[in-house]
Design a protein around this motif. Structure first.
Motif, short mmCIF file in Angstrom:
data_model
loop_
_atom_site.label_atom_id
_atom_site.label_comp_id
_atom_site.label_asym_id
_atom_site.label_seq_id
_atom_site.Cartn_x
_atom_site.Cartn_y
_atom_site.Cartn_z
N PRO A 19 0.82 -1.21 0.00
CA PRO A 19 0.00 0.00 0.00
C PRO A 19 0.85 1.26 0.00
N PRO A 20 0.27 2.41 -0.39
CA PRO A 20 -1.08 2.54 -0.95
C PRO A 20 -1.15 2.02 -2.38
N ILE A 21 -2.25 1.38 -2.71
CA ILE A 21 -2.40 0.72 -4.01
C ILE A 21 -3.35 1.56 -4.87
N LEU A 26 -5.02 -1.88 -9.20
CA LEU A 26 -6.04 -2.87 -8.87
C LEU A 26 -6.80 -3.31 -10.11
N ALA A 27 -7.14 -2.34 -10.96
CA ALA A 27 -7.85 -2.67 -12.20
C ALA A 27 -7.02 -3.57 -13.10
N HIS A 28 -5.71 -3.28 -13.16
CA HIS A 28 -4.82 -4.10 -13.97
C HIS A 28 -4.71 -5.52 -13.41
N GLU A 29 -4.57 -5.63 -12.08
CA GLU A 29 -4.45 -6.95 -11.45
C GLU A 29 -5.73 -7.76 -11.61
N MET A 30 -6.88 -7.09 -11.51
CA MET A 30 -8.17 -7.78 -11.54
C MET A 30 -8.72 -7.92 -12.96
#
Length: 239
Positions: A19-21, A26-30
């Protein structure tokens, strides 16, 4: 991917990344849109997760005791079973007992289907040649490493020669044929490796080396990797 599964994956990602993320990360990971990330963050907050931060600044997950665990993936359960059963076989008595206890606690707290999967796992760990048992209290040695205080002990080398050593305990490695302590030796003024089954009369000193354990351990491991690399190069040369 269902919404529940996606929320679970988002929680795991928030736990895993430093963090901070950012929402973009997050969008790229998910592999979802930014809009989905923002909506799912709000959903997790509504379920009780404490997530600090906002758009443009990144997010930090602060674990909330009121939020029940979301569970494990089946492969994660398999990894836990294999790891804990191996610890129960190779570790010192206190740690082996803790591994068995941890596995029982996990089995009691996961859903019934996964508890059945734990009880009747297809993976197991067996060692037919166990290392010789240690002659010291390894739990005390582990705690000294965590506390970053030097320890003193009697040591018998491979030739049978006896010495007294004061060392900075950095880490314990459970190997196939023996268990060893990685340490900085005050006598040799250098990194050394000590077999646990050759150590006697362990006592903890009041000599603190905080906060240097992590950096010393990193250097020790780097040297070991370099030495292994050189040995591999020499073997390849003669082959």
């Amino acid at each position: 991917m269902t919404r529940t599964h996606r929320l679970f994956q988002l929680m795991q990602t928030l736990r895993r990344l430093t963090p901070p993320i950012t929402a973009q990360s997050l969008a790229h990971e998910m592999d979802v849109s930014l809009r989905t990330i923002y909506r799912d963050i709000d959903e997790l907050r509504g379920l009780g997760a404490v997530i600090d931060g906002e758009a443009g600044f990144g997010f930090t997950l602060i674990e909330d005791a009121s939020l029940p665990p979301l569970g494990f993936e089946n492969d994660e359960l398999e990894a836990l079973v294999l790891g804990l059963r191996d610890v129960a076989v190779i570790a010192d008595p206190a740690l082996a007992k803790a591994a068995t206890s941890a596995l029982a606690k996990i089995q009691a707290r996961v859903p019934p289907k996964q508890a059945h999967r734990l009880k009747h796992a297809v993976l197991d760990a067996r060692r037919y040649w166990r290392p010789d048992p240690p002659r010291i209290d390894v739990g005390t040695l582990r705690q000294a490493a965590w506390d970053e205080v030097s320890v003193h002990f009697a040591y018998q080398d491979a030739k049978g020669d006896q010495t007294e050593r004061t060392v900075k305990p950095l880490g314990i490695v459970y190997m196939e044929n023996t268990n060893v302590l990685l340490a900085w030796c005050h006598l040799r003024e250098d990194f050394r490796v000590f077999r646990l089954d050759r150590m006697d009369e362990l006592c903890v000193t009041d000599q603190s080396f905080r906060p240097h354990r992590v950096s010393l351990l990193r250097d020790h491991l780097a040297r070991i990797r370099a030495e292994v690399h050189e040995v591999a190069k020499d073997r390849a040369h003669f082959d």
